[in-house]
Design a protein around this motif. Sequence first.
Motif, PDB file in Angstrom:
ATOM      1  N   PRO A   1     -18.976  41.091 -40.892  1.00 46.56           N
ATOM      2  CA  PRO A   1     -19.340  41.555 -39.949  1.00 46.56           C
ATOM      3  C   PRO A   1     -20.729  40.611 -39.548  1.00 46.56           C
TER       4      PRO A   1
ATOM      5  N   THR B   1     -20.621  48.382 -35.286  1.00 49.62           N
ATOM      6  CA  THR B   1     -19.924  47.244 -35.676  1.00 49.62           C
ATOM      7  C   THR B   1     -19.299  47.805 -36.941  1.00 49.62           C
TER       8      THR B   1
ATOM      9  N   GLU C   1     -12.821  36.157 -43.192  1.00 45.77           N
ATOM     10  CA  GLU C   1     -12.807  36.656 -41.806  1.00 45.77           C
ATOM     11  C   GLU C   1     -13.953  36.683 -41.030  1.00 45.77           C
TER      12      GLU C   1
ATOM     13  N   LEU D   1     -15.008  48.480 -37.728  1.00 40.60           N
ATOM     14  CA  LEU D   1     -14.463  47.512 -38.603  1.00 40.60           C
ATOM     15  C   LEU D   1     -13.828  48.253 -39.749  1.00 40.60           C
TER      16      LEU D   1
ATOM     17  N   VAL E   1     -14.153  39.988 -45.344  1.00 41.42           N
ATOM     18  CA  VAL E   1     -14.360  40.157 -43.918  1.00 41.42           C
ATOM     19  C   VAL E   1     -15.907  40.305 -43.719  1.00 41.42           C
TER      20      VAL E   1
ATOM     21  N   PRO F   1     -15.235  41.667 -29.231  1.00 39.04           N
ATOM     22  CA  PRO F   1     -15.353  41.094 -30.680  1.00 39.04           C
ATOM     23  C   PRO F   1     -13.919  40.497 -30.968  1.00 39.04           C
ATOM     24  N   GLU F   2     -13.992  39.364 -31.809  1.00 40.06           N
ATOM     25  CA  GLU F   2     -12.830  38.495 -32.253  1.00 40.06           C
ATOM     26  C   GLU F   2     -12.835  38.571 -33.902  1.00 40.06           C
ATOM     27  N   TRP F   3     -11.410  38.291 -34.597  1.00 41.35           N
ATOM     28  CA  TRP F   3     -11.146  38.383 -35.978  1.00 41.35           C
ATOM     29  C   TRP F   3     -10.973  36.611 -36.033  1.00 41.35           C
TER      30      TRP F   3
ATOM     31  N   LEU G   1     -14.709  44.692 -46.420  1.00 39.88           N
ATOM     32  CA  LEU G   1     -15.632  44.395 -45.677  1.00 39.88           C
ATOM     33  C   LEU G   1     -16.920  44.258 -46.749  1.00 39.88           C
TER      34      LEU G   1
ATOM     35  N   HIS H   1     -16.195  38.267 -38.290  1.00 40.94           N
ATOM     36  CA  HIS H   1     -16.127  39.088 -37.052  1.00 40.94           C
ATOM     37  C   HIS H   1     -17.334  38.511 -36.132  1.00 40.94           C
ATOM     38  N   THR H   2     -16.784  38.036 -35.225  1.00 40.95           N
ATOM     39  CA  THR H   2     -17.614  37.204 -34.113  1.00 40.95           C
ATOM     40  C   THR H   2     -17.425  37.522 -32.580  1.00 40.95           C
ATOM     41  N   SER H   3     -18.639  37.549 -32.102  1.00 40.24           N
ATOM     42  CA  SER H   3     -18.464  37.699 -30.411  1.00 40.24           C
ATOM     43  C   SER H   3     -19.961  36.995 -29.700  1.00 40.24           C
TER      44      SER H   3
END
Length: 562
Positions: free
Chosen positions: A77, A84, A122, A88, A75, A132-134, A51, A124-126
Amino acid sequence: MFVRLSDLPWRRIAPSPAELAAEHWVGHAELLRRSAAWRAWLDGRPGGRWLLHQPDPLEFTAALLALWESGRIAVLPGDSSEATLGRLHGALDGALPRTPPAGVTATAAPAMALSPSSIAVEIHTSGSTSAPEWLPKRFDQLDAELQTLAAWLGDQRWAVISQVSHQHLFGLTFGILLPLCLGAPFSGGTSRYPEVLAMRLGQLTDTSLAALVVSSPSQLSRLPSWSDWPRGGRRRLISAGAPLTTEAARSAAQLLDAEMVDLYGSSETGVIASRRPLEDPIWRPFEGVEWRLEGAHLLLRSPFLSDPTGWWEQPDEVRSQPGGFQLLKRRDRILKVAGKRVSLDALDACLRGDQRVLDARCVPVGNADGRLGAIIVLGEAHLPHRRCERRALISQLRQRLLGQGIEAVAIPRYWRFVERLPLNLQGKLDQGSIARLFADLDDHHRPRWLGCDAQAAQRCTITLEVPERLAQLRGHFEECPIVPGVALVDWAASLGEECFGPLGRFTALEQLKFQRPLRPGMRFRLELSQRADGLQFHIDSRLGRHCSGRLAFTSPEEQRNG
Protein backbone atom coordinates in the motif's frame (compact mmCIF):
# COMPACT_ATOMS: atom_id res chain seq x y z
CA MET A 1 28.53 -7.74 -9.86
CA PHE A 2 24.84 -7.71 -10.78
CA VAL A 3 22.65 -10.69 -9.89
CA ARG A 4 18.99 -10.82 -10.97
CA LEU A 5 16.23 -10.93 -8.36
CA SER A 6 15.01 -14.23 -9.80
CA ASP A 7 18.46 -15.69 -9.00
CA LEU A 8 18.17 -14.75 -5.28
CA PRO A 9 21.13 -12.32 -4.98
CA TRP A 10 20.69 -12.06 -1.18
CA ARG A 11 21.81 -15.69 -0.95
CA ARG A 12 24.77 -15.19 -3.27
CA ILE A 13 26.42 -11.89 -2.33
CA ALA A 14 26.86 -10.20 1.03
CA PRO A 15 25.66 -6.54 1.01
CA SER A 16 27.48 -5.22 4.07
CA PRO A 17 31.23 -4.49 3.83
CA ALA A 18 33.20 -4.70 7.04
CA GLU A 19 34.20 -1.03 6.94
CA LEU A 20 30.62 0.11 7.68
CA ALA A 21 29.02 0.15 11.13
CA ALA A 22 26.51 -2.73 10.85
CA GLU A 23 23.92 -1.18 13.17
CA HIS A 24 23.38 1.74 10.79
CA TRP A 25 23.04 -0.28 7.58
CA VAL A 26 21.13 -3.35 6.48
CA GLY A 27 23.61 -6.16 7.10
CA HIS A 28 23.67 -9.49 5.29
CA ALA A 29 23.66 -11.80 8.31
CA GLU A 30 20.91 -9.90 10.13
CA LEU A 31 18.82 -9.70 6.95
CA LEU A 32 18.88 -13.47 6.48
CA ARG A 33 18.21 -14.07 10.19
CA ARG A 34 15.17 -11.78 10.21
CA SER A 35 13.93 -13.25 6.91
CA ALA A 36 14.11 -16.75 8.43
CA ALA A 37 12.00 -15.52 11.38
CA TRP A 38 9.36 -14.16 8.99
CA ARG A 39 9.43 -17.46 7.05
CA ALA A 40 8.80 -19.36 10.26
CA TRP A 41 5.91 -17.03 11.16
CA LEU A 42 4.38 -17.53 7.69
CA ASP A 43 4.69 -21.31 7.88
CA GLY A 44 1.23 -22.91 7.92
CA ARG A 45 -0.55 -19.71 6.86
CA PRO A 46 -2.30 -19.27 3.49
CA GLY A 47 -0.31 -18.58 0.35
CA GLY A 48 -1.26 -15.94 -2.21
CA ARG A 49 -1.18 -12.16 -1.87
CA TRP A 50 -0.02 -10.61 1.41
CA LEU A 51 -0.18 -7.02 2.57
CA LEU A 52 3.24 -5.61 3.51
CA HIS A 53 3.58 -2.20 5.12
CA GLN A 54 6.70 -1.85 7.23
CA PRO A 55 8.62 1.45 7.58
CA ASP A 56 11.88 -0.11 8.77
CA PRO A 57 14.09 -1.05 5.76
CA LEU A 58 15.57 -4.15 7.42
CA GLU A 59 12.22 -5.60 8.49
CA PHE A 60 10.58 -4.63 5.19
CA THR A 61 13.29 -6.34 3.14
CA ALA A 62 13.38 -9.40 5.39
CA ALA A 63 9.59 -9.80 5.17
CA LEU A 64 9.65 -9.22 1.39
CA LEU A 65 12.25 -11.97 0.90
CA ALA A 66 10.28 -14.31 3.16
CA LEU A 67 7.17 -13.79 1.03
CA TRP A 68 9.08 -14.40 -2.19
CA GLU A 69 10.97 -17.46 -0.93
CA SER A 70 7.69 -19.03 0.24
CA GLY A 71 5.96 -18.46 -3.11
CA ARG A 72 3.80 -15.51 -2.03
CA ILE A 73 3.18 -12.10 -3.60
CA ALA A 74 3.87 -8.87 -1.69
CA VAL A 75 1.14 -6.21 -1.93
CA LEU A 76 2.45 -2.74 -1.05
CA PRO A 77 0.00 0.00 0.00
CA GLY A 78 1.15 3.54 -0.69
CA ASP A 79 0.22 4.75 2.80
CA SER A 80 -0.73 3.36 6.20
CA SER A 81 -4.03 5.19 6.67
CA GLU A 82 -6.85 3.18 8.20
CA ALA A 83 -8.98 3.78 5.11
CA THR A 84 -6.33 2.38 2.76
CA LEU A 85 -5.42 -0.65 4.88
CA GLY A 86 -9.06 -1.43 5.62
CA ARG A 87 -9.95 -1.27 1.92
CA LEU A 88 -7.13 -3.65 0.98
CA HIS A 89 -7.33 -6.09 3.87
CA GLY A 90 -10.45 -7.95 2.74
CA ALA A 91 -9.18 -8.40 -0.82
CA LEU A 92 -6.00 -10.24 0.21
CA ASP A 93 -5.01 -13.61 1.67
CA GLY A 94 -3.25 -12.12 4.68
CA ALA A 95 -1.45 -9.15 6.19
CA LEU A 96 1.96 -9.13 7.81
CA PRO A 97 1.92 -7.46 11.24
CA ARG A 98 3.61 -4.10 11.69
CA THR A 99 5.44 -5.39 14.75
CA PRO A 100 8.03 -8.05 13.82
CA PRO A 101 7.24 -11.55 15.12
CA ALA A 102 8.76 -12.18 18.54
CA GLY A 103 9.53 -15.56 20.04
CA VAL A 104 9.43 -17.35 16.68
CA THR A 105 11.99 -20.13 16.25
CA ALA A 106 13.59 -19.60 12.86
CA THR A 107 14.36 -22.72 10.85
CA ALA A 108 16.45 -23.10 7.69
CA ALA A 109 13.72 -23.57 5.09
CA PRO A 110 14.70 -24.02 1.43
CA ALA A 111 13.84 -21.12 -0.85
CA MET A 112 11.37 -21.73 -3.65
CA ALA A 113 12.66 -21.06 -7.15
CA LEU A 114 11.46 -17.71 -8.48
CA SER A 115 9.98 -17.83 -11.96
CA PRO A 116 10.90 -14.69 -13.97
CA SER A 117 7.34 -14.53 -15.34
CA SER A 118 5.66 -14.66 -11.91
CA ILE A 119 4.39 -11.58 -10.08
CA ALA A 120 6.83 -10.23 -7.48
CA VAL A 121 4.90 -7.28 -6.06
CA GLU A 122 1.62 -5.45 -6.51
CA ILE A 123 1.83 -1.72 -5.94
CA HIS A 124 -1.35 -0.05 -4.73
CA THR A 125 -1.12 3.32 -6.41
CA SER A 126 -3.29 6.34 -7.09
CA GLY A 127 -2.74 9.95 -8.05
CA SER A 128 -4.58 13.03 -6.86
CA THR A 129 -7.61 12.45 -9.10
CA SER A 130 -7.67 8.73 -9.82
CA ALA A 131 -9.29 5.81 -8.10
CA PRO A 132 -6.84 3.39 -6.45
CA GLU A 133 -5.30 0.90 -8.87
CA TRP A 134 -3.46 -2.41 -8.58
CA LEU A 135 -0.15 -2.39 -10.44
CA PRO A 136 1.47 -5.86 -10.66
CA LYS A 137 5.19 -6.13 -11.41
CA ARG A 138 6.77 -9.38 -12.60
CA PHE A 139 10.30 -10.45 -11.73
CA ASP A 140 11.43 -10.18 -15.37
CA GLN A 141 10.13 -6.58 -15.54
CA LEU A 142 11.99 -5.61 -12.38
CA ASP A 143 15.16 -7.47 -13.42
CA ALA A 144 15.24 -5.75 -16.83
CA GLU A 145 15.03 -2.32 -15.19
CA LEU A 146 17.50 -3.15 -12.43
CA GLN A 147 20.06 -4.49 -14.92
CA THR A 148 19.79 -1.28 -16.96
CA LEU A 149 20.25 0.83 -13.83
CA ALA A 150 23.25 -1.23 -12.73
CA ALA A 151 24.93 -0.62 -16.10
CA TRP A 152 24.07 3.10 -15.84
CA LEU A 153 25.79 3.30 -12.44
CA GLY A 154 28.98 1.70 -13.77
CA ASP A 155 31.59 -0.37 -11.93
CA GLN A 156 31.85 1.87 -8.85
CA ARG A 157 31.04 0.18 -5.51
CA TRP A 158 28.04 1.97 -3.99
CA ALA A 159 26.30 2.41 -0.67
CA VAL A 160 22.67 3.52 -1.02
CA ILE A 161 21.01 6.06 1.28
CA SER A 162 17.29 6.44 0.59
CA GLN A 163 15.15 9.35 1.72
CA VAL A 164 12.01 8.07 -0.03
CA SER A 165 9.52 5.42 0.97
CA HIS A 166 10.12 1.85 -0.20
CA GLN A 167 6.33 1.39 -0.28
CA HIS A 168 6.41 3.23 -3.63
CA LEU A 169 8.10 1.88 -6.73
CA PHE A 170 10.87 4.51 -6.97
CA GLY A 171 11.97 3.91 -3.38
CA LEU A 172 11.56 0.15 -3.70
CA THR A 173 13.62 0.00 -6.89
CA PHE A 174 16.49 2.25 -5.85
CA GLY A 175 16.42 1.92 -2.06
CA ILE A 176 15.93 -1.85 -1.70
CA LEU A 177 16.05 -3.94 -4.89
CA LEU A 178 19.02 -2.33 -6.65
CA PRO A 179 21.30 -2.65 -3.58
CA LEU A 180 20.23 -6.29 -3.20
CA CYS A 181 21.17 -7.04 -6.81
CA LEU A 182 24.51 -5.20 -6.52
CA GLY A 183 25.46 -6.46 -3.08
CA ALA A 184 25.50 -2.83 -1.92
CA PRO A 185 24.85 -1.79 1.69
CA PHE A 186 21.74 0.32 2.10
CA SER A 187 20.11 2.52 4.68
CA GLY A 188 16.71 4.19 4.71
CA GLY A 189 14.01 4.92 7.27
CA THR A 190 15.23 7.85 9.36
CA SER A 191 17.64 8.91 6.57
CA ARG A 192 14.85 11.27 5.48
CA TYR A 193 15.90 13.55 8.35
CA PRO A 194 18.81 15.86 7.41
CA GLU A 195 20.85 15.13 10.54
CA VAL A 196 20.63 11.36 9.87
CA LEU A 197 21.51 11.85 6.20
CA ALA A 198 24.58 13.82 7.28
CA MET A 199 25.56 11.03 9.68
CA ARG A 200 25.24 8.35 6.96
CA LEU A 201 27.32 10.40 4.51
CA GLY A 202 29.95 10.88 7.20
CA GLN A 203 30.15 7.12 7.76
CA LEU A 204 31.10 6.64 4.09
CA THR A 205 33.80 9.32 3.97
CA ASP A 206 36.70 7.05 4.91
CA THR A 207 35.51 3.98 2.97
CA SER A 208 35.98 2.87 -0.62
CA LEU A 209 32.24 3.21 -1.26
CA ALA A 210 30.55 5.96 -3.27
CA ALA A 211 27.27 7.33 -1.90
CA LEU A 212 24.08 7.03 -3.95
CA VAL A 213 21.49 9.30 -2.30
CA VAL A 214 17.91 8.59 -3.40
CA SER A 215 15.68 11.60 -2.80
CA SER A 216 12.83 13.76 -4.13
CA PRO A 217 12.21 17.46 -4.86
CA SER A 218 10.25 17.91 -1.63
CA GLN A 219 13.20 16.57 0.40
CA LEU A 220 15.96 18.38 -1.47
CA SER A 221 14.23 21.76 -1.49
CA ARG A 222 14.19 21.69 2.33
CA LEU A 223 17.80 20.73 3.05
CA PRO A 224 19.20 23.01 5.76
CA SER A 225 22.11 25.23 4.75
CA TRP A 226 24.56 23.81 7.26
CA SER A 227 28.22 24.63 6.86
CA ASP A 228 29.34 21.28 8.29
CA TRP A 229 27.81 18.78 5.85
CA PRO A 230 30.38 15.94 5.53
CA ARG A 231 32.66 16.31 2.50
CA GLY A 232 34.76 13.84 0.57
CA GLY A 233 34.26 10.76 -1.60
CA ARG A 234 32.18 10.35 -4.74
CA ARG A 235 28.46 11.07 -4.40
CA ARG A 236 25.56 10.88 -6.82
CA LEU A 237 22.25 12.45 -5.87
CA ILE A 238 19.18 11.21 -7.75
CA SER A 239 15.73 12.75 -7.56
CA ALA A 240 12.38 11.69 -9.03
CA GLY A 241 8.67 12.36 -8.65
CA ALA A 242 8.64 15.79 -10.28
CA PRO A 243 11.18 17.87 -12.23
CA LEU A 244 13.65 19.52 -9.89
CA THR A 245 14.05 23.27 -10.20
CA THR A 246 17.49 24.54 -11.18
CA GLU A 247 17.75 26.47 -7.91
CA ALA A 248 16.94 23.41 -5.76
CA ALA A 249 19.29 21.21 -7.81
CA ARG A 250 22.18 23.66 -7.47
CA SER A 251 21.66 24.11 -3.74
CA ALA A 252 21.43 20.36 -3.05
CA ALA A 253 24.47 19.57 -5.18
CA GLN A 254 26.55 22.19 -3.39
CA LEU A 255 25.41 21.26 0.12
CA LEU A 256 25.96 17.53 -0.35
CA ASP A 257 29.01 17.88 -2.61
CA ALA A 258 27.34 15.56 -5.14
CA GLU A 259 26.64 15.20 -8.85
CA MET A 260 22.93 15.85 -9.42
CA VAL A 261 20.74 13.60 -11.61
CA ASP A 262 17.02 14.00 -12.24
CA LEU A 263 14.98 10.90 -13.23
CA TYR A 264 11.76 10.76 -15.23
CA GLY A 265 9.38 7.81 -15.11
CA SER A 266 6.25 6.45 -13.52
CA SER A 267 5.00 3.45 -11.58
CA GLU A 268 3.64 1.94 -14.80
CA THR A 269 6.75 2.52 -16.93
CA GLY A 270 9.64 2.33 -14.52
CA VAL A 271 12.49 4.69 -15.42
CA ILE A 272 12.21 6.42 -18.79
CA ALA A 273 14.95 9.04 -18.98
CA SER A 274 17.49 11.00 -16.98
CA ARG A 275 19.05 14.44 -17.13
CA ARG A 276 21.68 16.45 -15.32
CA PRO A 277 19.71 19.62 -14.56
CA LEU A 278 22.79 21.76 -13.87
CA GLU A 279 24.40 20.81 -17.19
CA ASP A 280 21.72 19.82 -19.70
CA PRO A 281 17.92 20.35 -19.57
CA ILE A 282 17.22 17.58 -22.12
CA TRP A 283 15.80 14.25 -20.92
CA ARG A 284 17.81 11.37 -22.40
CA PRO A 285 16.12 7.94 -22.47
CA PHE A 286 17.71 4.96 -20.77
CA GLU A 287 19.18 2.11 -22.79
CA GLY A 288 16.40 -0.07 -24.19
CA VAL A 289 13.66 2.58 -23.93
CA GLU A 290 12.16 3.36 -27.36
CA TRP A 291 10.08 6.49 -27.79
CA ARG A 292 8.19 8.43 -30.42
CA LEU A 293 5.74 11.31 -30.62
CA GLU A 294 2.16 11.50 -31.80
CA GLY A 295 1.70 15.22 -32.00
CA ALA A 296 3.08 16.34 -28.64
CA HIS A 297 2.14 13.09 -26.88
CA LEU A 298 4.93 10.77 -25.71
CA LEU A 299 4.68 7.05 -26.58
CA LEU A 300 7.05 4.48 -25.09
CA ARG A 301 8.09 0.87 -25.59
CA SER A 302 10.49 -0.82 -23.17
CA PRO A 303 11.22 -4.12 -21.41
CA PHE A 304 10.18 -2.47 -18.13
CA LEU A 305 6.50 -2.36 -19.19
CA SER A 306 3.99 -5.14 -18.49
CA ASP A 307 3.70 -5.56 -22.27
CA PRO A 308 7.23 -4.97 -23.63
CA THR A 309 6.05 -5.19 -27.26
CA GLY A 310 3.26 -2.60 -27.11
CA TRP A 311 3.38 1.19 -27.09
CA TRP A 312 2.45 2.97 -23.86
CA GLU A 313 1.05 6.50 -23.99
CA GLN A 314 2.51 8.67 -21.25
CA PRO A 315 0.20 11.45 -19.93
CA ASP A 316 2.78 14.16 -20.67
CA GLU A 317 3.34 16.49 -23.58
CA VAL A 318 6.94 16.76 -24.84
CA ARG A 319 9.01 18.37 -27.60
CA SER A 320 11.65 16.40 -29.49
CA GLN A 321 15.24 17.54 -29.05
CA PRO A 322 18.55 16.13 -30.36
CA GLY A 323 19.26 13.00 -28.34
CA GLY A 324 16.09 13.20 -26.25
CA PHE A 325 13.11 15.36 -25.42
CA GLN A 326 11.95 18.33 -23.38
CA LEU A 327 9.01 17.98 -21.00
CA LEU A 328 6.32 20.59 -21.65
CA LYS A 329 3.38 19.87 -19.36
CA ARG A 330 1.10 17.22 -17.96
CA ARG A 331 -2.17 16.79 -19.77
CA ASP A 332 -5.14 18.69 -18.47
CA ARG A 333 -6.93 17.03 -15.55
CA ILE A 334 -10.60 16.70 -16.50
CA LEU A 335 -13.24 15.50 -14.05
CA LYS A 336 -17.03 15.26 -14.13
CA VAL A 337 -18.77 17.12 -11.31
CA ALA A 338 -22.57 16.84 -11.17
CA GLY A 339 -22.50 15.62 -14.79
CA LYS A 340 -20.44 18.57 -16.05
CA ARG A 341 -16.86 18.35 -17.35
CA VAL A 342 -14.58 20.45 -15.17
CA SER A 343 -10.93 21.27 -15.84
CA LEU A 344 -9.12 21.07 -12.52
CA ASP A 345 -6.11 22.78 -14.07
CA ALA A 346 -8.28 25.74 -15.10
CA LEU A 347 -9.63 26.02 -11.53
CA ASP A 348 -6.08 25.86 -10.16
CA ALA A 349 -4.86 28.55 -12.56
CA CYS A 350 -7.73 30.85 -11.70
CA LEU A 351 -7.07 30.54 -7.97
CA ARG A 352 -3.33 31.09 -8.46
CA GLY A 353 -4.20 34.37 -10.09
CA ASP A 354 -5.04 35.76 -6.65
CA GLN A 355 -1.89 37.55 -5.47
CA ARG A 356 -2.17 35.97 -2.02
CA VAL A 357 -2.20 32.41 -3.37
CA LEU A 358 1.22 30.73 -3.79
CA ASP A 359 -0.22 27.48 -5.15
CA ALA A 360 -3.60 25.79 -5.52
CA ARG A 361 -4.83 22.26 -6.18
CA CYS A 362 -8.48 21.40 -6.70
CA VAL A 363 -9.17 17.71 -6.04
CA PRO A 364 -12.03 15.25 -5.63
CA VAL A 365 -12.37 14.33 -1.95
CA GLY A 366 -14.58 11.25 -2.30
CA ASN A 367 -17.50 12.77 -0.43
CA ALA A 368 -21.05 11.61 -1.11
CA ASP A 369 -22.05 14.94 -2.67
CA GLY A 370 -19.30 14.64 -5.31
CA ARG A 371 -18.15 18.23 -4.77
CA LEU A 372 -14.52 19.30 -5.01
CA GLY A 373 -12.03 20.30 -2.36
CA ALA A 374 -9.44 23.06 -2.72
CA ILE A 375 -5.97 23.02 -1.18
CA ILE A 376 -4.65 26.58 -1.09
CA VAL A 377 -1.04 27.46 -0.24
CA LEU A 378 -0.69 30.86 1.43
CA GLY A 379 2.13 32.84 2.98
CA GLU A 380 2.11 33.32 6.74
CA ALA A 381 0.65 36.83 6.47
CA HIS A 382 -2.48 35.56 4.69
CA LEU A 383 -3.25 32.33 6.59
CA PRO A 384 -6.62 32.49 8.39
CA HIS A 385 -6.34 31.89 12.14
CA ARG A 386 -9.97 32.42 13.16
CA ARG A 387 -13.34 31.30 11.83
CA CYS A 388 -14.32 34.77 10.60
CA GLU A 389 -11.04 35.15 8.68
CA ARG A 390 -11.48 31.72 7.08
CA ARG A 391 -15.05 32.42 5.99
CA ALA A 392 -14.11 35.79 4.51
CA LEU A 393 -11.23 34.29 2.52
CA ILE A 394 -13.39 31.46 1.16
CA SER A 395 -16.04 33.96 0.09
CA GLN A 396 -13.46 36.07 -1.75
CA LEU A 397 -11.98 33.06 -3.59
CA ARG A 398 -15.43 31.79 -4.54
CA GLN A 399 -16.32 35.21 -5.95
CA ARG A 400 -13.10 35.17 -7.98
CA LEU A 401 -14.06 31.85 -9.58
CA LEU A 402 -17.61 33.02 -10.30
CA GLY A 403 -16.21 36.19 -11.83
CA GLN A 404 -14.12 34.08 -14.24
CA GLY A 405 -17.23 32.27 -15.50
CA ILE A 406 -16.82 29.10 -13.44
CA GLU A 407 -20.19 27.43 -12.86
CA ALA A 408 -21.31 27.30 -9.25
CA VAL A 409 -21.44 23.48 -9.16
CA ALA A 410 -17.74 23.32 -10.15
CA ILE A 411 -16.59 25.65 -7.38
CA PRO A 412 -14.94 23.77 -4.48
CA ARG A 413 -17.10 23.31 -1.40
CA TYR A 414 -14.32 22.23 0.98
CA TRP A 415 -11.28 24.47 1.55
CA ARG A 416 -7.96 23.76 3.22
CA PHE A 417 -5.42 26.56 3.73
CA VAL A 418 -1.86 25.31 4.14
CA GLU A 419 1.68 26.66 4.34
CA ARG A 420 2.85 24.15 1.71
CA LEU A 421 1.39 21.24 -0.18
CA PRO A 422 1.61 18.03 1.90
CA LEU A 423 3.63 16.09 -0.66
CA ASN A 424 4.68 12.52 0.07
CA LEU A 425 8.33 11.42 0.10
CA GLN A 426 8.14 11.00 -3.68
CA GLY A 427 7.23 14.69 -4.01
CA LYS A 428 3.63 13.98 -5.03
CA LEU A 429 0.24 15.01 -3.72
CA ASP A 430 -1.27 11.54 -3.60
CA GLN A 431 -4.61 10.14 -2.52
CA GLY A 432 -3.32 9.43 1.00
CA SER A 433 -2.33 13.06 1.55
CA ILE A 434 -5.67 14.28 0.21
CA ALA A 435 -7.61 11.86 2.41
CA ARG A 436 -5.77 13.15 5.46
CA LEU A 437 -6.56 16.78 4.65
CA PHE A 438 -10.28 16.05 4.37
CA ALA A 439 -10.64 13.23 6.92
CA ASP A 440 -12.63 15.43 9.31
CA LEU A 441 -15.53 15.45 6.82
CA ASP A 442 -16.25 11.82 7.72
CA ASP A 443 -14.87 11.65 11.27
CA HIS A 444 -16.32 14.52 13.30
CA HIS A 445 -14.10 13.70 16.29
CA ARG A 446 -10.89 14.59 14.45
CA PRO A 447 -9.21 17.99 14.22
CA ARG A 448 -8.69 19.31 10.70
CA TRP A 449 -5.18 18.23 9.65
CA LEU A 450 -3.27 20.88 7.64
CA GLY A 451 0.29 19.56 7.54
CA CYS A 452 3.11 18.00 9.50
CA ASP A 453 6.70 19.13 9.86
CA ALA A 454 8.93 16.34 11.15
CA GLN A 455 12.07 18.19 12.23
CA ALA A 456 13.81 15.09 13.60
CA ALA A 457 13.17 11.42 14.27
CA GLN A 458 11.71 12.16 17.73
CA ARG A 459 10.05 15.52 17.13
CA CYS A 460 7.29 16.80 14.89
CA THR A 461 4.91 19.75 14.67
CA ILE A 462 1.40 19.28 13.27
CA THR A 463 -0.73 22.18 12.03
CA LEU A 464 -4.42 21.70 12.83
CA GLU A 465 -7.73 23.54 12.85
CA VAL A 466 -10.83 23.10 15.01
CA PRO A 467 -13.73 22.10 12.71
CA GLU A 468 -16.95 23.98 13.35
CA ARG A 469 -18.83 20.64 13.41
CA LEU A 470 -16.46 18.93 15.84
CA ALA A 471 -18.48 16.37 17.81
CA GLN A 472 -16.77 17.21 21.13
CA LEU A 473 -18.15 20.77 20.98
CA ARG A 474 -21.71 19.61 21.55
CA GLY A 475 -22.86 20.80 24.97
CA HIS A 476 -19.44 22.34 25.72
CA PHE A 477 -20.80 25.03 25.77
CA GLU A 478 -23.86 26.16 23.81
CA GLU A 479 -23.31 29.93 24.15
CA CYS A 480 -19.52 29.86 23.86
CA PRO A 481 -18.23 26.48 22.59
CA ILE A 482 -14.67 25.43 23.48
CA VAL A 483 -12.77 22.19 22.84
CA PRO A 484 -12.77 19.98 25.98
CA GLY A 485 -9.36 19.33 27.53
CA VAL A 486 -9.83 15.57 27.26
CA ALA A 487 -10.11 15.95 23.47
CA LEU A 488 -6.78 17.82 23.34
CA VAL A 489 -5.04 15.05 25.28
CA ASP A 490 -6.63 12.40 23.07
CA TRP A 491 -5.42 14.22 19.94
CA ALA A 492 -1.88 14.37 21.33
CA ALA A 493 -1.87 10.61 21.99
CA SER A 494 -3.45 9.54 18.68
CA LEU A 495 -1.38 11.88 16.53
CA GLY A 496 1.73 10.87 18.47
CA GLU A 497 1.15 7.27 17.39
CA GLU A 498 0.66 8.40 13.79
CA CYS A 499 4.01 10.23 13.90
CA PHE A 500 6.15 7.80 15.88
CA GLY A 501 4.37 4.43 15.69
CA PRO A 502 3.04 2.42 18.67
CA LEU A 503 3.82 4.20 21.95
CA GLY A 504 2.97 1.31 24.27
CA ARG A 505 0.54 1.05 27.17
CA PHE A 506 -0.55 4.35 28.72
CA THR A 507 0.50 4.66 32.38
CA ALA A 508 0.20 8.32 33.45
CA LEU A 509 -0.72 11.87 32.50
CA GLU A 510 1.68 14.37 34.05
CA GLN A 511 2.42 18.12 34.14
CA LEU A 512 -0.93 18.88 32.49
CA LYS A 513 -1.74 22.58 32.13
CA PHE A 514 -4.60 24.38 30.36
CA GLN A 515 -3.87 28.05 29.78
CA ARG A 516 -6.30 29.23 27.06
CA PRO A 517 -9.49 27.83 25.54
CA LEU A 518 -9.47 26.58 21.96
CA ARG A 519 -12.53 27.63 19.96
CA PRO A 520 -14.16 26.51 16.66
CA GLY A 521 -12.33 27.65 13.55
CA MET A 522 -9.05 28.36 15.35
CA ARG A 523 -5.78 27.34 13.71
CA PHE A 524 -3.18 25.85 16.07
CA ARG A 525 0.00 23.79 16.25
CA LEU A 526 0.54 20.59 18.17
CA GLU A 527 4.23 20.00 18.93
CA LEU A 528 5.17 16.45 19.90
CA SER A 529 8.48 15.20 21.33
CA GLN A 530 9.03 11.49 21.84
CA ARG A 531 11.08 10.50 24.86
CA ALA A 532 12.24 7.16 26.23
CA ASP A 533 9.39 7.03 28.73
CA GLY A 534 6.64 8.93 26.97
CA LEU A 535 5.43 11.84 24.90
CA GLN A 536 5.78 15.55 25.65
CA PHE A 537 3.24 17.81 23.95
CA HIS A 538 2.11 21.41 23.82
CA ILE A 539 -0.56 23.23 21.83
CA ASP A 540 -0.09 26.83 20.65
CA SER A 541 -1.90 29.28 18.41
CA ARG A 542 -1.35 32.87 17.42
CA LEU A 543 -2.81 33.79 20.82
CA GLY A 544 -0.16 31.82 22.73
CA ARG A 545 -0.01 28.55 24.69
CA HIS A 546 -3.29 26.65 25.12
CA CYS A 547 -2.26 23.35 26.67
CA SER A 548 0.82 21.30 27.58
CA GLY A 549 1.60 18.03 29.30
CA ARG A 550 3.36 14.71 29.28
CA LEU A 551 1.95 11.26 28.49
CA ALA A 552 3.83 8.33 30.03
CA PHE A 553 3.82 4.92 28.33
CA THR A 554 5.30 1.50 28.84
CA SER A 555 7.15 0.87 25.59
CA PRO A 556 6.13 -2.02 23.29
CA GLU A 557 9.49 -3.71 24.02
CA GLU A 558 8.91 -3.52 27.78
CA GLN A 559 5.43 -4.98 27.29
CA ARG A 560 6.80 -7.94 25.37
CA ASN A 561 9.56 -8.54 27.92
CA GLY A 562 7.24 -8.03 30.89
